[in-house]
Design a protein around this motif. Structure first.
Motif, PDB file in Angstrom:
ATOM      1  N   ASP A 149       0.836  -1.209   0.000  1.00  0.00           N
ATOM      2  CA  ASP A 149       0.000   0.000   0.000  1.00  0.00           C
ATOM      3  C   ASP A 149       0.867   1.254   0.000  1.00  0.00           C
ATOM      4  N   GLN A 150       2.133   1.034   0.290  1.00  0.00           N
ATOM      5  CA  GLN A 150       3.046   2.177   0.382  1.00  0.00           C
ATOM      6  C   GLN A 150       3.265   2.801  -0.992  1.00  0.00           C
ATOM      7  N   GLU A 151       3.482   4.103  -1.019  1.00  0.00           N
ATOM      8  CA  GLU A 151       3.690   4.801  -2.294  1.00  0.00           C
ATOM      9  C   GLU A 151       5.166   5.147  -2.460  1.00  0.00           C
ATOM     10  N   ILE A 152       5.617   5.168  -3.701  1.00  0.00           N
ATOM     11  CA  ILE A 152       6.959   5.709  -3.958  1.00  0.00           C
ATOM     12  C   ILE A 152       6.801   7.223  -4.066  1.00  0.00           C
ATOM     13  N   ARG A 153       7.650   7.939  -3.344  1.00  0.00           N
ATOM     14  CA  ARG A 153       7.512   9.407  -3.313  1.00  0.00           C
ATOM     15  C   ARG A 153       7.888  10.035  -4.636  1.00  0.00           C
TER      16      ARG A 153
END
Ligand code: AKG
Length: 415
Positions: A149-153
């Motif tokens: 669920d984490q996003e790449i900044r």
């Protein structure tokens, strides 16, 4: 004379027809007599119609069910029973029979065999239904679907100091304005390369052979650009002669400290092939999950087309290692993505023909990430690391043992 809808012309010499007409007229009278309940008598001219038996058993005349009055009592009972039992049977099949069958199959063959069989079936289906040869196996597809669920900044306008700090953590990052002062941005794309450098070559993944860019649209078994996808190696003579020209339009990105560029494409002197690779592909193609067996940082620059990327890396849980859930990001023209040693990645072109270049760079080092990785590897059996790497199909499962952080003139590098 007209009988029903047929017109028959009687001539003296046509006795047979005359007889038929007489018989038909008699039929009409006979039918009119019973037409109280058979108003639908239409084709009186059909001779054999009079011979149809009309006994008690004729269903349309059953006394219990007059036309237009709906279903009989038996029909209602039957319908109710069906209405209740059918959904119940379907539920039982879905929740009991199928799981039971699955359980029996797994007990008989083992979970791994069943999973493998499932993937083989999926691969065969893709092979049969996809117009491009299969490039991502069902097993890998399943792994990619279970994403983080984490996003790449995404960042813009970053300072060199900020960039160094981000890389130190080993954080994969997209720099959205990376190509803001590149002459090639807006100029380089698939068509431009195919027109301007028809003798340059790419390795066509689908055809499994090296091809000149001028011949991409003439691949055997494909129409035009259909399924075109491959990479351009700068070591090939066919490309080496253009590298200088290409690089003259691709400069060191603004966030890179200039004095630390060591043996990179951005200080290429023309003597040796620069550490960069070109990738060209149409939507629906890409590169299956893999790791590159080098220690430097990786930077890809997207010159045209839009591409999905996924990235994951080894994580330790107790005495086990596994790939982290993949982080997925979409890369647009003008953007650059940074990733690091031992990161498993895959790409899929989703829009327009994609042209991108990947570079390797020794500075700044992803120090914190790299040291944690090496520590984790030391804390588990070597087979854990081996299995992880074997899974991605690396040729040298010990490549990471050759990686090093080293310092020179006050700067730390990874090589
Ligand atoms: O750009 C791509 O599609 C693939 C890039 C890649 O796999 C790489 O640079 O290692």
């Amino acid at each position: 004379m007209q009988v029903g809808c047929r017109v028959i012309h009687i001539t003296p010499g046509n006795q047979t027809i005359s007889n038929q007409v007489t018989k038909l007229s008699q039929n009409v009278k006979k039918k009119s007599a019973i037409s109280g309940w058979r108003k639908d008598l239409k084709e009186v001219s059909k001779q054999d119609d009079t011979d149809i038996p009309r006994g008690k058993g004729n269903s349309s005349l059953r006394p219990t069910q007059k036309p237009g009055t709906g279903a009989s009592r038996q029909d209602v009972i039957l319908g109710t029973i069906m209405g209740i039992t059918l959904p119940l049977s379907l539920l039982a099949m879905w929740y009991i029979t199928i799981p039971l069958l699955g359980y029996c199959t797994v007990s008989l063959l083992g979970a791994e065999t069943v999973e493998t069989l499932f993937y083989v079936k999926e691969d065969m289906m893709s092979y049969l239904t996809s117009e491009c040869p299969l490039w991502i196996a069902a097993k890998e597809r399943a792994y990619l679907e279970n994403r983080s669920d984490q996003e790449i900044r995404r960042v813009t306008n970053i300072t060199q100091r900020e960039f160094i700090e981000i890389v130190k953590q080993g954080e994969p990052i997209v720099i959205s304005d990376a190509l803001r002062d590149w002459e090639s941005f807006g100029l380089f794309n698939c068509e431009y390369f195919m027109d301007k450098y028809p003798e340059a070559e790419y390795f066509d993944w689908q055809g499994q052979k090296q091809l000149t860019l001028g011949n991409i649209t003439h691949r055997e078994g494909f129409k035009g650009m259909d399924c075109a996808s491959g990479y351009m190696d700068m070591n090939w003579e066919s490309n080496d002669k253009y590298v200088k020209e290409w690089l003259s339009k691709m400069k060191l990105p603004y966030f890179y400290p200039e004095d630390t560029i060591m043996e990179s494409a951005f200080n290429y002197q023309g003597n040796k092939s620069p550490p960069m690779t070109g990738f060209l592909g149409v939507p629906g193609t890409g590169v299956s999950p893999h790791i590159d067996e080098t220690c430097e940082n990786f930077m890809t620059v997207q010159l045209s087309g839009v591409k999905h990327w996924s990235l994951s890396w080894p994580v330790r849980e107790g005495d086990k290692l596994q790939w982290s859930k993949p982080l997925v990001v979409t890369l647009y023209p003008g953007e650059a993505l940074m990733w690091y040693v031992s990161m498993r990645h895959h790409t899929e072109v989703i829009q327009d023909c994609s042209l991108s270049f990947s570079f390797t760079l020794k500075h700044p080092p992803p120090k914190d990430y790299y040291e944690r990785l090496i520590q984790d590897f030391k804390r588990v059996e070597k087979t854990e690391r081996d299995n992880l790497y074997i899974d991605t199909g690396v040729a040298d499962i010990d490549f990471i043992d050759t990686c090093n952080l080293f310092e020179t003139q006050g700067n730390v590098y990874i090589t």
